[in-house]
Every structure is written in structure tokens, then in C-alpha cells.
Design a protein around this motif. Structure first.
Motif, PDB file in Angstrom:
ATOM      1  N   UNK A 102       0.915  -1.201  -0.013  1.00 21.36           N
ATOM      2  CA  UNK A 102       0.124   0.019   0.022  1.00 21.36           C
ATOM      3  C   UNK A 102       0.855   1.408   0.032  1.00 21.36           C
ATOM      4  N   UNK A 103       0.337   2.447  -0.545  1.00 17.73           N
ATOM      5  CA  UNK A 103       1.117   3.726  -0.411  1.00 17.73           C
ATOM      6  C   UNK A 103       0.493   4.698   0.662  1.00 17.73           C
ATOM      7  N   UNK A 104       1.140   5.067   1.157  1.00 15.60           N
ATOM      8  CA  UNK A 104       0.917   6.291   2.359  1.00 15.60           C
ATOM      9  C   UNK A 104       1.429   7.468   2.053  1.00 15.60           C
ATOM     10  N   UNK A 133      14.929   6.137  -0.475  1.00 11.74           N
ATOM     11  CA  UNK A 133      15.461   5.791   0.796  1.00 11.74           C
ATOM     12  C   UNK A 133      14.470   4.785   1.520  1.00 11.74           C
ATOM     13  N   UNK A 134      15.172   3.737   2.191  1.00  9.72           N
ATOM     14  CA  UNK A 134      14.182   2.818   3.066  1.00  9.72           C
ATOM     15  C   UNK A 134      14.146   3.449   4.391  1.00  9.72           C
ATOM     16  N   UNK A 135      12.684   3.244   4.762  1.00  4.82           N
ATOM     17  CA  UNK A 135      12.399   3.837   5.978  1.00  4.82           C
ATOM     18  C   UNK A 135      11.497   2.905   6.825  1.00  4.82           C
ATOM     19  N   UNK A 136      11.577   3.344   8.165  1.00  8.27           N
ATOM     20  CA  UNK A 136      10.623   2.831   9.063  1.00  8.27           C
ATOM     21  C   UNK A 136       9.601   3.528   9.453  1.00  8.27           C
ATOM     22  N   UNK A 137       8.316   3.174   9.541  1.00 12.46           N
ATOM     23  CA  UNK A 137       7.141   4.095   9.778  1.00 12.46           C
ATOM     24  C   UNK A 137       5.944   3.345  10.578  1.00 12.46           C
ATOM     25  N   UNK A 138       5.412   4.254  11.139  1.00  8.01           N
ATOM     26  CA  UNK A 138       4.080   3.921  11.560  1.00  8.01           C
ATOM     27  C   UNK A 138       2.743   4.241  10.704  1.00  8.01           C
ATOM     28  N   UNK A 139       1.774   3.642  10.903  1.00  8.04           N
ATOM     29  CA  UNK A 139       0.414   3.992   9.692  1.00  8.04           C
ATOM     30  C   UNK A 139      -0.703   4.540  10.533  1.00  8.04           C
ATOM     31  N   UNK A 140      -1.504   5.294  10.049  1.00  7.44           N
ATOM     32  CA  UNK A 140      -2.610   5.423  10.390  1.00  7.44           C
ATOM     33  C   UNK A 140      -3.657   5.624   9.240  1.00  7.44           C
ATOM     34  N   UNK A 141      -4.602   4.812   9.030  1.00 10.07           N
ATOM     35  CA  UNK A 141      -5.325   4.831   7.702  1.00 10.07           C
ATOM     36  C   UNK A 141      -4.390   4.883   6.481  1.00 10.07           C
ATOM     37  N   UNK A 142      -4.318   6.013   5.853  1.00  4.59           N
ATOM     38  CA  UNK A 142      -3.488   6.059   4.580  1.00  4.59           C
ATOM     39  C   UNK A 142      -2.250   7.120   4.725  1.00  4.59           C
ATOM     40  N   UNK A 143      -2.046   7.261   5.978  1.00  2.36           N
ATOM     41  CA  UNK A 143      -0.761   8.234   6.496  1.00  2.36           C
ATOM     42  C   UNK A 143       0.334   7.315   7.051  1.00  2.36           C
ATOM     43  N   UNK A 144       1.515   7.768   6.803  1.00  2.00           N
ATOM     44  CA  UNK A 144       2.755   7.523   7.491  1.00  2.00           C
ATOM     45  C   UNK A 144       3.310   8.534   8.493  1.00  2.00           C
TER      46      UNK A 144
END
Length: 151
Positions: free
Chosen positions: A23-25, A42-53
Motif C-alpha cells: 500500500x501507499x501512504x 530511501x528505505x524507511x521505518x514508519x507507523x501507519x494511521x489509515x493512509x498516512x505514514x
């Protein structure tokens, strides 16, 4: 979640990241939790909330593997492709070049075939092909195909 930055708008700082889930955020500059700016790819680590990173952090890049020898270094070999080519050209119908390279089975077959006229018609072109093949082969390929003899 982990993913990769697909794009960043240089005017607004808003961007798009794709997650490992496919999915895209979207994200804004406030979601970038690291000094500096996000870069495309860049490779990243992130948290998601619906369609947001959210809380996007770059992943550490692994150091490249280093070896003591250069990648294209020629491995040590006790055989020489020019000697093998000369043997194939001069004594190829008898399979002497194949004995030199450690291919005993095919060398014996060439000797047996050379006992007949028809066999010479087969082993002659084979020896010529071997001569050309050895001369066209790179040193690395030759050393890998015909490794050092165990003494």
C-alpha cells in the motif's frame, strides 16, 4: 512498518511512501522524525494511521562487503590457456591438451577415436574448436573452468 520513499514534493515537503504491505501512504514534513530531508528511494521505518505514514525514520544502510582480493582478480591456476591452446593445435587429435587440463576421460576417448580415419575426422575439428575456445576465454573463466590440480 518498513517501506521506501517514492516521491517528495520539494515545494511543500509532502511525500509518498510505499509499505512492505504493497500500500501507499502519504506523509507531511511533520511526519519526518529525523534530521535532514527525506530522499526518493530511501528505505524507511514508519507507523501507519489509515493512509498516512507517521514517525518516519530512515533505515540504516549496511556497509558494503569488502574482500581482501579484487572482484576481478584471477584465481591461482597451475595451467596456462596458451599452453593448452598450443597442445590442442599441435597434438589435439590425440587429446593431449585434455590430459593437460585434467579431463582424462575425454582425453582417452580422443585417443581411441584417433585410431581410425573416421575418428580423426571427428577429433580434428574438436581439437581446432578447443584451440579457439581456449584463446577466446578470459583468464578468470579459464582458471574457474579448469581449477588448480591437487598436489
Amino acid at each position: 512498518m518498513r517501506g521506501q520513499i517514492l516521491g517528495v514534493d520539494t515545494r511543500t515537503g509532502d511525500g509518498l511512501v510505499t509499505g512492505d504491505d504493497g500500500r501507499r501512504y502519504i506523509f507531511s514534513p511533520a511526519d519526518w522524525a529525523h534530521r535532514g530531508e527525506p530522499t526518493i528511494g530511501a528505505y524507511v521505518d514508519f507507523e501507519t494511521s489509515e493512509n498516512r505514514a507517521l514517525s518516519i525514520c530512515p533505515m540504516p544502510v549496511a556497509a558494503p562487503l569488502t574482500t581482501s582480493a579484487p572482484v576481478d582478480a584471477v584465481p591461482f591456476n597451475d595451467r596456462n590457456k596458451y599452453v593448452a591452446a598450443a597442445l590442442a593445435f599441435l597434438l589435439g587429435t590425440l587429446g593431449i591438451h585434455r590430459f593437460y587440463l585434467g579431463q582424462t576421460g575425454s582425453a582417452i576417448a580422443m585417443i581411441v577415436l584417433s585410431c581410425t580415419v573416421i575418428g580423426l575426422l571427428v577429433t580434428g575439428p574438436l581439437a581446432l574448436i578447443d584451440t579457439i575456445r581456449y584463446l577466446m576465454m578470459s583468464d578468470v573463466e579459464f582458471a574457474n573452468r579448469y581449477p588448480r590440480k591437487n598436489v
